[in-house]
Design a protein around this motif. Structure first.
Motif, mmCIF file in Angstrom:
data_model
loop_
_atom_site.group_PDB
_atom_site.id
_atom_site.type_symbol
_atom_site.label_atom_id
_atom_site.label_comp_id
_atom_site.label_asym_id
_atom_site.label_seq_id
_atom_site.Cartn_x
_atom_site.Cartn_y
_atom_site.Cartn_z
ATOM 1 N N ASP A 183 -41.699 -18.085 36.843
ATOM 2 C CA ASP A 183 -42.645 -19.185 36.664
ATOM 3 C C ASP A 183 -42.150 -20.178 35.620
ATOM 4 O O ASP A 183 -42.403 -21.370 35.715
ATOM 5 C CB ASP A 183 -44.017 -18.647 36.258
ATOM 6 C CG ASP A 183 -44.634 -17.793 37.357
ATOM 7 O OD1 ASP A 183 -44.510 -18.170 38.528
ATOM 8 O OD2 ASP A 183 -45.217 -16.750 37.035
ATOM 9 N N LYS A 184 -41.477 -19.673 34.592
ATOM 10 C CA LYS A 184 -40.903 -20.526 33.557
ATOM 11 C C LYS A 184 -39.876 -19.724 32.783
ATOM 12 O O LYS A 184 -39.822 -18.507 32.888
ATOM 13 C CB LYS A 184 -41.976 -21.065 32.616
ATOM 14 C CG LYS A 184 -42.790 -20.002 31.890
ATOM 15 C CD LYS A 184 -43.892 -20.631 31.054
ATOM 16 C CE LYS A 184 -44.811 -19.555 30.500
ATOM 17 N NZ LYS A 184 -45.885 -20.114 29.694
ATOM 18 N N PHE A 185 -39.036 -20.440 32.037
ATOM 19 C CA PHE A 185 -38.122 -19.734 31.146
ATOM 20 C C PHE A 185 -38.027 -20.488 29.831
ATOM 21 O O PHE A 185 -38.251 -21.689 29.760
ATOM 22 C CB PHE A 185 -36.753 -19.473 31.773
ATOM 23 C CG PHE A 185 -35.883 -20.681 31.984
ATOM 24 C CD1 PHE A 185 -35.051 -21.127 30.979
ATOM 25 C CD2 PHE A 185 -35.881 -21.339 33.193
ATOM 26 C CE1 PHE A 185 -34.243 -22.236 31.176
ATOM 27 C CE2 PHE A 185 -35.075 -22.433 33.404
ATOM 28 C CZ PHE A 185 -34.255 -22.890 32.387
ATOM 29 N N HIS A 186 -37.736 -19.710 28.805
ATOM 30 C CA HIS A 186 -37.590 -20.248 27.458
ATOM 31 C C HIS A 186 -36.169 -19.965 26.993
ATOM 32 O O HIS A 186 -35.671 -18.860 27.152
ATOM 33 C CB HIS A 186 -38.567 -19.584 26.485
ATOM 34 C CG HIS A 186 -40.001 -19.777 26.843
ATOM 35 N ND1 HIS A 186 -40.697 -20.917 26.538
ATOM 36 C CD2 HIS A 186 -40.864 -18.980 27.505
ATOM 37 C CE1 HIS A 186 -41.926 -20.810 26.981
ATOM 38 N NE2 HIS A 186 -42.063 -19.645 27.575
ATOM 39 N N LEU A 187 -35.540 -20.972 26.429
ATOM 40 C CA LEU A 187 -34.185 -20.843 25.905
ATOM 41 C C LEU A 187 -34.258 -20.847 24.390
ATOM 42 O O LEU A 187 -34.812 -21.771 23.779
ATOM 43 C CB LEU A 187 -33.312 -21.992 26.395
ATOM 44 C CG LEU A 187 -31.922 -22.106 25.802
ATOM 45 C CD1 LEU A 187 -31.082 -20.884 26.124
ATOM 46 C CD2 LEU A 187 -31.237 -23.366 26.301
ATOM 47 N N PHE A 188 -33.707 -19.808 23.780
ATOM 48 C CA PHE A 188 -33.637 -19.700 22.337
ATOM 49 C C PHE A 188 -32.159 -19.711 21.946
ATOM 50 O O PHE A 188 -31.372 -18.942 22.480
ATOM 51 C CB PHE A 188 -34.292 -18.414 21.829
ATOM 52 C CG PHE A 188 -35.737 -18.288 22.224
ATOM 53 C CD1 PHE A 188 -36.733 -18.860 21.438
ATOM 54 C CD2 PHE A 188 -36.105 -17.626 23.384
ATOM 55 C CE1 PHE A 188 -38.063 -18.758 21.808
ATOM 56 C CE2 PHE A 188 -37.432 -17.522 23.761
ATOM 57 C CZ PHE A 188 -38.413 -18.094 22.962
ATOM 58 N N ASP A 189 -31.798 -20.584 21.044
ATOM 59 C CA ASP A 189 -30.418 -20.723 20.615
ATOM 60 C C ASP A 189 -30.334 -20.294 19.158
ATOM 61 O O ASP A 189 -30.930 -20.919 18.284
ATOM 62 C CB ASP A 189 -30.004 -22.186 20.774
ATOM 63 C CG ASP A 189 -28.510 -22.352 20.865
ATOM 64 O OD1 ASP A 189 -28.056 -23.509 20.721
ATOM 65 O OD2 ASP A 189 -27.784 -21.369 21.056
ATOM 66 N N TYR A 190 -29.611 -19.206 18.871
ATOM 67 C CA TYR A 190 -29.523 -18.665 17.517
ATOM 68 C C TYR A 190 -28.169 -18.925 16.907
ATOM 69 O O TYR A 190 -27.144 -18.847 17.584
ATOM 70 C CB TYR A 190 -29.777 -17.144 17.541
ATOM 71 C CG TYR A 190 -31.133 -16.798 18.075
ATOM 72 C CD1 TYR A 190 -32.275 -16.989 17.305
ATOM 73 C CD2 TYR A 190 -31.292 -16.267 19.352
ATOM 74 C CE1 TYR A 190 -33.535 -16.672 17.789
ATOM 75 C CE2 TYR A 190 -32.542 -15.954 19.846
ATOM 76 C CZ TYR A 190 -33.657 -16.158 19.059
ATOM 77 O OH TYR A 190 -34.898 -15.847 19.548
ATOM 78 N N ASP A 191 -28.152 -19.204 15.627
ATOM 79 C CA ASP A 191 -26.893 -19.320 14.878
ATOM 80 C C ASP A 191 -26.488 -17.956 14.388
ATOM 81 O O ASP A 191 -27.316 -17.116 14.104
ATOM 82 C CB ASP A 191 -27.089 -20.241 13.665
ATOM 83 C CG ASP A 191 -27.401 -21.668 14.077
ATOM 84 O OD1 ASP A 191 -26.924 -22.095 15.138
ATOM 85 O OD2 ASP A 191 -28.121 -22.348 13.321
ATOM 86 N N LYS A 192 -25.216 -17.750 14.259
ATOM 87 C CA LYS A 192 -24.714 -16.487 13.704
ATOM 88 C C LYS A 192 -24.973 -16.452 12.222
ATOM 89 O O LYS A 192 -24.953 -17.422 11.531
ATOM 90 C CB LYS A 192 -23.221 -16.328 13.944
ATOM 91 C CG LYS A 192 -22.893 -15.806 15.292
ATOM 92 C CD LYS A 192 -23.111 -14.333 15.302
ATOM 93 C CE LYS A 192 -22.623 -13.753 16.613
ATOM 94 N NZ LYS A 192 -23.104 -12.486 16.888
#
Length: 78
Positions: free
Chosen positions: A69-78
Motif C-alpha cells: 500500500d505504501k513504503f517508507h525510505l529511511f536513509d541512515y548515516d554510518k
C-alpha cells in the motif's frame, strides 16, 4: 505500551528491509515479497545503512510494481 485496543496501522503486515549494499539481491527480494504478500494489506519499511551501491535506485525502479500500500525510505548515516 501497545494493546490490541488501539492499532497504529490498518495493515496486516509491516515488512522491514534493513540493507547495506544489497543492490545485487534487491530485485529478487522485492519480487519474493510481492509474491508472498499479494492480496494482503502491507507496507514496506526500507532502511538504507549508508550503502555505497545503487540499491536505492534499484528500489525506485521496482517501486511501481510493488503490491504494498505504501513504503517508507529511511536513509541512515554510518
Amino acid at each position: 505500551m501497545w494493546t490490541n485496543e488501539v492499532s497504529p496501522e490498518r495493515h496486516q503486515f509491516q515488512v522491514l528491509l534493513s540493507v547495506y549494499n544489497a543492490e545485487k539481491y534487491l530485485a529478487k527480494c522485492l519480487e519474493s515479497l510481492n509474491t508472498s504478500l499479494r492480496g494482503h494489506d502491507w507496507i514496506l519499511l526500507y532502511g538504507d545503512d549508508a550503502s555505497t551501491d545503487e540499491g536505492t535506485v534499484e528500489l525506485a525502479k521496482s517501486a511501481r510494481g510493488l503490491t504494498c500500500d505504501k513504503f517508507h525510505l529511511f536513509d541512515y548515516d554510518k
